[in-house]
Scaffold this motif. Structure first.
Motif, PDB file in Angstrom:
ATOM      1  N   SER A 263     -18.221  48.381  75.890  1.00  0.00           N
ATOM      2  CA  SER A 263     -17.425  48.997  75.073  1.00  0.00           C
ATOM      3  C   SER A 263     -16.600  50.006  75.739  1.00  0.00           C
ATOM      4  N   SER A 264     -17.243  50.550  77.247  1.00  0.00           N
ATOM      5  CA  SER A 264     -17.590  50.791  78.278  1.00  0.00           C
ATOM      6  C   SER A 264     -16.012  50.015  78.891  1.00  0.00           C
TER       7      SER A 264
ATOM      8  N   TYR B 227     -13.065  50.212  77.825  1.00  0.00           N
ATOM      9  CA  TYR B 227     -12.296  51.574  77.714  1.00  0.00           C
ATOM     10  C   TYR B 227     -11.540  51.263  79.507  1.00  0.00           C
ATOM     11  N   TRP B 228     -12.459  50.974  80.163  1.00  0.00           N
ATOM     12  CA  TRP B 228     -11.277  51.052  82.035  1.00  0.00           C
ATOM     13  C   TRP B 228     -10.531  50.013  81.553  1.00  0.00           C
TER      14      TRP B 228
ATOM     15  N   ILE C 124      -7.589  51.371  80.502  1.00  0.00           N
ATOM     16  CA  ILE C 124      -6.758  52.792  80.882  1.00  0.00           C
ATOM     17  C   ILE C 124      -6.161  52.312  81.570  1.00  0.00           C
TER      18      ILE C 124
ATOM     19  N   ILE D 223      -4.507  56.886  76.178  1.00  0.00           N
ATOM     20  CA  ILE D 223      -5.412  56.403  76.480  1.00  0.00           C
ATOM     21  C   ILE D 223      -6.187  57.560  75.094  1.00  0.00           C
TER      22      ILE D 223
ATOM     23  N   SER E  25      -7.166  54.003  73.262  1.00  0.00           N
ATOM     24  CA  SER E  25      -7.817  53.643  72.974  1.00  0.00           C
ATOM     25  C   SER E  25      -9.369  54.254  73.730  1.00  0.00           C
ATOM     26  N   ARG E  26      -9.913  55.715  73.414  1.00  0.00           N
ATOM     27  CA  ARG E  26     -11.024  56.052  73.389  1.00  0.00           C
ATOM     28  C   ARG E  26     -10.801  56.052  72.102  1.00  0.00           C
TER      29      ARG E  26
ATOM     30  N   ALA F 251     -12.661  52.082  71.297  1.00  0.00           N
ATOM     31  CA  ALA F 251     -14.199  52.205  72.300  1.00  0.00           C
ATOM     32  C   ALA F 251     -14.960  52.608  70.976  1.00  0.00           C
ATOM     33  N   GLU F 252     -15.148  54.424  71.062  1.00  0.00           N
ATOM     34  CA  GLU F 252     -16.124  54.530  70.554  1.00  0.00           C
ATOM     35  C   GLU F 252     -15.648  53.314  69.289  1.00  0.00           C
TER      36      GLU F 252
END
Length: 83
Positions: A5-6, A9-10, A13, A53, A56-57, A60-61
């Motif tokens: 997920s990290s 996320y990037w 972003i 942003i 998207s966070r 991702a969570e």
């Protein structure tokens, strides 16, 4: 190693930032034709980047939580808790 997920996320972003820059440049170009319309496009581009942003966070969570639930259910299954 980073969780999936990290990386997701990037990546999102980065895409949001590129789209935001595109919108900002479009707004600046539109100011030559219509100053008020270009300014509104510029402001909406900046607001969309900020909203993107945040969302998207959240996404991702959510993905991270779903993957963690899947791992826990796999552990319960391996222990013989479910048949």
């Amino acid at each position: 190693m980073t969780p999936p997920s990290s990386s997701f996320y990037w990546l999102v972003i980065g895409l949001i930032s590129l789209m935001g820059l595109s919108g900002i440049f479009s707004g600046l170009a539109a100011m030559a034709i219509s100053p008020f319309g270009g300014f509104l496009l510029l402001l909406s581009s900046i607001a969309n980047v900020q909203i993107g942003i945040v969302f998207s966070r959240i996404a991702a969570e959510f993905i991270l939580i779903v993957l963690r639930i899947n791992e826990h259910l796999g552990a319960i299954r391996d222990q013989g808790g479910m048949r």
